[in-house]
Design a protein around this motif. Structure first.
Motif, PDB file in Angstrom:
ATOM      1  N   ARG A 114      -4.823  40.505  37.079  1.00  0.00           N
ATOM      2  CA  ARG A 114      -5.276  39.148  37.780  1.00  0.00           C
ATOM      3  C   ARG A 114      -4.646  37.863  37.577  1.00  0.00           C
ATOM      4  O   ARG A 114      -4.530  36.909  38.444  1.00  0.00           O
ATOM      5  N   GLN A 115      -3.624  38.025  36.629  1.00  0.00           N
ATOM      6  CA  GLN A 115      -2.851  36.672  36.438  1.00  0.00           C
ATOM      7  C   GLN A 115      -2.144  36.327  37.685  1.00  0.00           C
ATOM      8  O   GLN A 115      -1.543  35.075  37.810  1.00  0.00           O
ATOM      9  N   ILE A 116      -1.537  37.139  38.276  1.00  0.00           N
ATOM     10  CA  ILE A 116      -0.614  37.051  39.594  1.00  0.00           C
ATOM     11  C   ILE A 116      -1.459  36.899  40.824  1.00  0.00           C
ATOM     12  O   ILE A 116      -0.984  36.645  41.805  1.00  0.00           O
ATOM     13  N   GLN A 117      -2.821  37.068  40.898  1.00  0.00           N
ATOM     14  CA  GLN A 117      -3.494  37.033  42.141  1.00  0.00           C
ATOM     15  C   GLN A 117      -3.481  35.958  43.047  1.00  0.00           C
ATOM     16  O   GLN A 117      -3.582  35.741  44.176  1.00  0.00           O
ATOM     17  N   ASN A 118      -3.163  34.703  42.232  1.00  0.00           N
ATOM     18  CA  ASN A 118      -3.091  33.284  42.770  1.00  0.00           C
ATOM     19  C   ASN A 118      -1.680  32.952  43.515  1.00  0.00           C
ATOM     20  O   ASN A 118      -1.360  31.986  43.703  1.00  0.00           O
ATOM     21  N   GLU A 119      -0.627  33.888  43.114  1.00  0.00           N
ATOM     22  CA  GLU A 119       0.541  33.411  43.662  1.00  0.00           C
ATOM     23  C   GLU A 119       0.708  33.312  44.804  1.00  0.00           C
ATOM     24  O   GLU A 119       0.272  34.255  45.674  1.00  0.00           O
ATOM     25  N   ALA A 178       4.645  39.307  37.934  1.00  0.00           N
ATOM     26  CA  ALA A 178       4.031  40.376  37.031  1.00  0.00           C
ATOM     27  C   ALA A 178       4.854  40.652  35.743  1.00  0.00           C
ATOM     28  O   ALA A 178       4.209  41.166  34.900  1.00  0.00           O
ATOM     29  N   LEU A 179       6.172  40.849  35.711  1.00  0.00           N
ATOM     30  CA  LEU A 179       6.800  41.253  34.877  1.00  0.00           C
ATOM     31  C   LEU A 179       6.796  40.546  33.426  1.00  0.00           C
ATOM     32  O   LEU A 179       6.503  41.306  32.446  1.00  0.00           O
ATOM     33  N   PRO A 180       6.559  39.145  33.011  1.00  0.00           N
ATOM     34  CA  PRO A 180       6.415  38.914  31.979  1.00  0.00           C
ATOM     35  C   PRO A 180       5.101  39.315  31.382  1.00  0.00           C
ATOM     36  O   PRO A 180       4.919  39.494  30.118  1.00  0.00           O
ATOM     37  N   PHE A 181       4.084  39.186  31.995  1.00  0.00           N
ATOM     38  CA  PHE A 181       2.664  39.529  31.602  1.00  0.00           C
ATOM     39  C   PHE A 181       2.988  41.065  31.212  1.00  0.00           C
ATOM     40  O   PHE A 181       2.275  41.288  30.347  1.00  0.00           O
ATOM     41  N   MET A 187       0.654  46.556  29.327  1.00  0.00           N
ATOM     42  CA  MET A 187      -0.201  47.171  30.085  1.00  0.00           C
ATOM     43  C   MET A 187       0.116  48.519  30.742  1.00  0.00           C
ATOM     44  O   MET A 187       1.548  48.549  31.021  1.00  0.00           O
ATOM     45  N   TYR A 188      -0.596  49.429  30.980  1.00  0.00           N
ATOM     46  CA  TYR A 188      -0.139  50.761  31.526  1.00  0.00           C
ATOM     47  C   TYR A 188       0.752  51.516  30.558  1.00  0.00           C
ATOM     48  O   TYR A 188       1.594  52.394  31.411  1.00  0.00           O
ATOM     49  N   SER A 189       1.048  51.077  29.615  1.00  0.00           N
ATOM     50  CA  SER A 189       2.260  51.650  28.789  1.00  0.00           C
ATOM     51  C   SER A 189       1.831  52.577  27.748  1.00  0.00           C
ATOM     52  O   SER A 189       0.636  52.322  27.360  1.00  0.00           O
ATOM     53  N   MET A 190       2.679  53.607  27.536  1.00  0.00           N
ATOM     54  CA  MET A 190       2.623  54.340  26.316  1.00  0.00           C
ATOM     55  C   MET A 190       3.431  54.288  25.182  1.00  0.00           C
ATOM     56  O   MET A 190       4.637  54.652  25.772  1.00  0.00           O
ATOM     57  N   ARG A 191       3.138  53.891  23.979  1.00  0.00           N
ATOM     58  CA  ARG A 191       4.363  53.663  23.350  1.00  0.00           C
ATOM     59  C   ARG A 191       4.147  54.737  22.114  1.00  0.00           C
ATOM     60  O   ARG A 191       3.269  55.398  21.906  1.00  0.00           O
ATOM     61  N   LEU A 192       5.332  55.507  21.706  1.00  0.00           N
ATOM     62  CA  LEU A 192       5.579  56.336  20.360  1.00  0.00           C
ATOM     63  C   LEU A 192       5.363  55.629  19.313  1.00  0.00           C
ATOM     64  O   LEU A 192       5.495  54.630  19.179  1.00  0.00           O
ATOM     65  N   PRO A 193       4.611  56.419  18.131  1.00  0.00           N
ATOM     66  CA  PRO A 193       3.981  57.737  18.451  1.00  0.00           C
ATOM     67  C   PRO A 193       2.621  57.885  18.994  1.00  0.00           C
ATOM     68  O   PRO A 193       1.916  56.846  18.813  1.00  0.00           O
ATOM     69  N   ASN A 194       2.567  58.853  19.664  1.00  0.00           N
ATOM     70  CA  ASN A 194       0.964  59.208  20.007  1.00  0.00           C
ATOM     71  C   ASN A 194       1.038  60.643  20.239  1.00  0.00           C
ATOM     72  O   ASN A 194       1.954  61.382  19.983  1.00  0.00           O
ATOM     73  N   ASP A 201       6.808  53.100  29.975  1.00  0.00           N
ATOM     74  CA  ASP A 201       6.886  51.593  29.804  1.00  0.00           C
ATOM     75  C   ASP A 201       6.546  51.086  31.455  1.00  0.00           C
ATOM     76  O   ASP A 201       7.586  51.310  32.207  1.00  0.00           O
ATOM     77  N   TYR A 202       5.699  50.563  31.515  1.00  0.00           N
ATOM     78  CA  TYR A 202       5.475  50.192  32.918  1.00  0.00           C
ATOM     79  C   TYR A 202       6.216  49.057  33.363  1.00  0.00           C
ATOM     80  O   TYR A 202       6.559  48.909  34.443  1.00  0.00           O
ATOM     81  N   TYR A 203       6.566  48.243  32.519  1.00  0.00           N
ATOM     82  CA  TYR A 203       7.673  47.111  32.686  1.00  0.00           C
ATOM     83  C   TYR A 203       8.700  47.723  33.263  1.00  0.00           C
ATOM     84  O   TYR A 203       9.344  47.244  34.465  1.00  0.00           O
ATOM     85  N   TYR A 204       9.499  48.782  32.760  1.00  0.00           N
ATOM     86  CA  TYR A 204      10.488  49.319  33.288  1.00  0.00           C
ATOM     87  C   TYR A 204      10.433  50.075  34.600  1.00  0.00           C
ATOM     88  O   TYR A 204      11.221  50.209  35.464  1.00  0.00           O
TER      89      TYR A 204
END
Ligand SMILES: CCCCCCCCCCCCC/C=C/C(=O)SCCNC(=O)CCNC(=O)[C@H](O)C(C)(C)COP(=O)(O)OP(=O)(O)OC[C@H]1O[C@@H](n2cnc3c(N)ncnc32)[C@H](O)[C@@H]1OP(=O)(O)O
Length: 242
Positions: A114-119, A178-181, A187-194, A201-204
């Motif tokens: 949402r934070q980038i929708q007004n760019e 979107a990258l900094p957010f 968001m949308y990322s999964m970190r170990l351990p799980n 990592d959605y950022y990468y």
């Protein structure tokens, strides 16, 4: 002997009839599809203009058209099917990359964050996509109806020269915003351990998507330049099969 020759002719006729029915069906479907898509993008264009005229700002514009945009852009997946079953003479890969990158932009970038929708960059790619799609689908429609005005043909095979790079700039700036957010929230990322022992990592992932424009965009652009030479200048172009 004579009877088998006759059988062959009957079989050929049946095959020809089947092909004709199939191509009439395909043409009917494509005409309906292209009219619907032209109408959809025209609705989007009018909604964007109305919003801007009434509010005098682009802020909130994306949210106001999000539903229609998601519907029509996602529906374009059907085009990959058209290529796969051979009712249009287009590469599945070229169409697949084009459609999937748009769907990714809509669902996983602009809609998800949402934070980038007004760019401003969002408005840039929205306007560019809208002009492109109204021109493209009306070109296909009039072409199928054998009544193609020259200015639509001209627009289809000239406007992209400027619009394609502009659209890419809008998309890349939006992902960049979107990258900094994404980094901050994970968001949308999964970190170990799980419990699945998987890390994502959605950022990468977004950085990889941005980098993938470097090899992929020129291929789409040069494909369109070849189409332009074929349609506007009648050049015979042999493309490699997928
Ligand atoms: C999972 C994440 C993935 C991320 C990957 C990221 C990498 C992404 C890199 C790329 C980024 C792209 C970003 C895109 C930005 C924009 O779109 S900006 C806006 C400007 N864009 C454009 O101008 C391009 C628009 N796109 C297209 O035109 C198509 O998508 C295309 C596939 C590139 C077009 O190619 P093609 O279909 O081959 O060209 P045409 O000349 O239009 O058609 C060829 C023949 O097929 C017939 N045809 C095609 N579709 C239809 C149809 N719907 N109905 C009827 N006929 C159709 C067409 O008439 C032609 O027929 P012939 O003349 O008989 O050959």
């Amino acid at each position: 002997m004579a009877s088998s020759e006759e059988d062959g002719t009957v079989e050929e006729k049946e095959n020809n009839n089947k092909k004709r029915t199939k191509s009439a069906l395909a043409t009917a479907w494509l005409t309906f599809y292209n009219i619907a898509m032209t109408a959809g993008w025209l609705v989007l264009a009018m909604a964007m203009m109305r919003f801007y005229i009434q509010k005098g700002t682009h802020k909130g514009l994306y949210r106001s058209i999000a539903r229609t945009l998601k519907f029509f852009q996602t529906f374009a997946l059907v085009e990959v099917g058209h290529c796969a079953i051979g009712i249009v003479r287009t590469s599945v890969i070229v169409t697949g990359v084009q459609v999937c990158s748009r769907i990714f932009m809509v669902w996983f970038v602009t809609n998800g964050i949402r934070q980038i929708q007004n760019e401003e960059s969002v408005i840039l790619f929205l306007v560019v996509w809208t002009v492109t799609e109204i021109t493209r689908y009306s070109y296909y429609t009039f072409n199928l109806l054998n009544h193609l005005p020259y200015f639509i043909k001209w627009a289809r095979y000239n406007l992209f020269i400027v619009l394609y790079p502009l659209g890419v700039v809008g998309e890349l700036l939006t992902i960049y915003a979107a990258l900094p957010f994404v980094r901050r929230t994970g968001m949308y990322s999964m970190r170990l351990p799980n419990k699945y022992n998987v890390s994502f990592d959605y950022y990468y992932c977004l950085i990889i998507v941005m980098l993938s424009y470097i090899p992929l965009f020129p291929q789409l652009y040069f494909h369109m330049l070849r189409q332009r030479r074929r349609v506007l200048h009648g050049e015979v172009i042999v493309e490699k099969d997928d």
